[in-house]
Design a protein around this motif. Structure first.
Motif, PDB file in Angstrom:
ATOM      1  N   ILE A   5     -26.882  50.297 -23.185  1.00 30.43           N
ATOM      2  CA  ILE A   5     -27.603  50.594 -24.692  1.00 30.43           C
ATOM      3  C   ILE A   5     -27.609  49.492 -25.538  1.00 30.43           C
ATOM      4  O   ILE A   5     -28.552  48.489 -25.827  1.00 30.43           O
ATOM      5  CB  ILE A   5     -27.697  52.114 -25.684  1.00 30.43           C
ATOM      6  N   LEU A   6     -26.425  48.888 -25.713  1.00 31.50           N
ATOM      7  CA  LEU A   6     -25.731  48.355 -26.425  1.00 31.50           C
ATOM      8  C   LEU A   6     -26.467  45.957 -25.916  1.00 31.50           C
ATOM      9  O   LEU A   6     -26.553  45.940 -26.775  1.00 31.50           O
ATOM     10  CB  LEU A   6     -23.991  47.647 -26.574  1.00 31.50           C
ATOM     11  N   GLU A   7     -26.908  46.556 -24.352  1.00 37.23           N
ATOM     12  CA  GLU A   7     -27.483  45.123 -24.310  1.00 37.23           C
ATOM     13  C   GLU A   7     -29.023  44.942 -24.695  1.00 37.23           C
ATOM     14  O   GLU A   7     -29.106  44.789 -25.244  1.00 37.23           O
ATOM     15  CB  GLU A   7     -26.826  45.122 -22.749  1.00 37.23           C
ATOM     16  N   ASN A   8     -29.484  46.273 -24.486  1.00 30.97           N
ATOM     17  CA  ASN A   8     -31.266  46.805 -24.971  1.00 30.97           C
ATOM     18  C   ASN A   8     -31.250  46.251 -26.406  1.00 30.97           C
ATOM     19  O   ASN A   8     -32.221  44.978 -26.286  1.00 30.97           O
ATOM     20  CB  ASN A   8     -31.259  47.861 -25.145  1.00 30.97           C
ATOM     21  N   LEU A  21     -17.494  51.872 -22.353  1.00 37.14           N
ATOM     22  CA  LEU A  21     -18.623  51.375 -21.582  1.00 37.14           C
ATOM     23  C   LEU A  21     -19.753  51.841 -20.248  1.00 37.14           C
ATOM     24  O   LEU A  21     -20.421  51.496 -20.216  1.00 37.14           O
ATOM     25  CB  LEU A  21     -17.344  51.279 -20.060  1.00 37.14           C
ATOM     26  N   GLU A  22     -19.631  53.417 -19.947  1.00 37.68           N
ATOM     27  CA  GLU A  22     -21.354  54.113 -19.341  1.00 37.68           C
ATOM     28  C   GLU A  22     -22.300  54.085 -20.845  1.00 37.68           C
ATOM     29  O   GLU A  22     -23.549  53.956 -20.903  1.00 37.68           O
ATOM     30  CB  GLU A  22     -20.975  55.517 -19.614  1.00 37.68           C
ATOM     31  N   PHE A  71     -16.348  44.544 -23.250  1.00 33.85           N
ATOM     32  CA  PHE A  71     -15.754  45.830 -22.240  1.00 33.85           C
ATOM     33  C   PHE A  71     -14.658  45.199 -21.550  1.00 33.85           C
ATOM     34  O   PHE A  71     -13.998  46.632 -20.423  1.00 33.85           O
ATOM     35  CB  PHE A  71     -16.922  46.139 -21.470  1.00 33.85           C
ATOM     36  N   THR A  72     -13.986  44.425 -21.527  1.00 28.11           N
ATOM     37  CA  THR A  72     -12.319  43.948 -20.149  1.00 28.11           C
ATOM     38  C   THR A  72     -11.284  43.270 -20.875  1.00 28.11           C
ATOM     39  O   THR A  72     -10.699  43.339 -20.180  1.00 28.11           O
ATOM     40  CB  THR A  72     -12.869  43.042 -19.048  1.00 28.11           C
TER      41      THR A  72
END
Length: 163
Positions: free
Chosen positions: A15-18, A10-11, A51-52
């Motif tokens: 990075i994945l979003e970028n 999750l933290e 992530f959910t």
């Protein structure tokens, strides 16, 4: 040259979003469905679900401890015939043509035997060729159909990975 598949924490979501911005930019040349937002970037609308929801698993593809791509994996819940879907796979341009995407898929399917479903936009010949080459290399039999997904013509393959 071996890669690792590492589940995205999750933290590490940002990075994945970028990385997804680059992936969607690549994908935009094959479809008119993708549009940039007010800040001029492509957004992956369903990222939060990875992530959910426990059946959605994001992986980083790592080489020499560096993130070189990602793979978004779906464990299907509502299908009686399909167990898994490789939803999206992406390798940064500078790391392409080294076999990393193929290695990632091989690691994934060896860890999760069952029936898979994969889809490529009809115009994305690189993706179609990737999957067909992988099937041939791994001697995987598959069935293929033309489907419409989100208003786009796509090629879909179903294949089984034995235990």
């Amino acid at each position: 040259m071996s890669i690792e598949l590492v589940e995205v924490k999750l933290e590490e979501k940002s990075i994945l979003e970028n990385m997804l911005h680059f992936y969607l930019d690549d994908l935009s040349k094959y479809t008119n469905q993708l549009k940039t937002n007010d800040q001029g970037i492509f957004e992956y609308d369903s990222l939060t679900y990875f992530f959910t929801k426990s059946n959605l698993v994001p992986y980083f593809i790592k080489f020499d401890e560096m993130v070189v791509g990602f793979l978004l994996f779906v464990k299907t819940e509502k299908s009686e015939t399909i167990d898994y879907c490789v939803n999206d796979i992406f390798i940064f341009t500078q790391y392409r043509e080294r076999g990393f995407a193929g290695q990632a898929v091989k690691k994934l399917i060896s860890a999760y035997p069952g029936t898979y479903y994969v889809v490529q936009l009809e115009k994305n010949q690189n993706a179609i060729q990737f999957w067909k080459s992988l099937f041939k290399e791994m001697q995987i039999e598959y069935s293929e159909n033309m489907v419409i997904e989100s208003g786009e013509k796509c090629l879909a393959q179903t294949f089984k990975v034995p235990q």
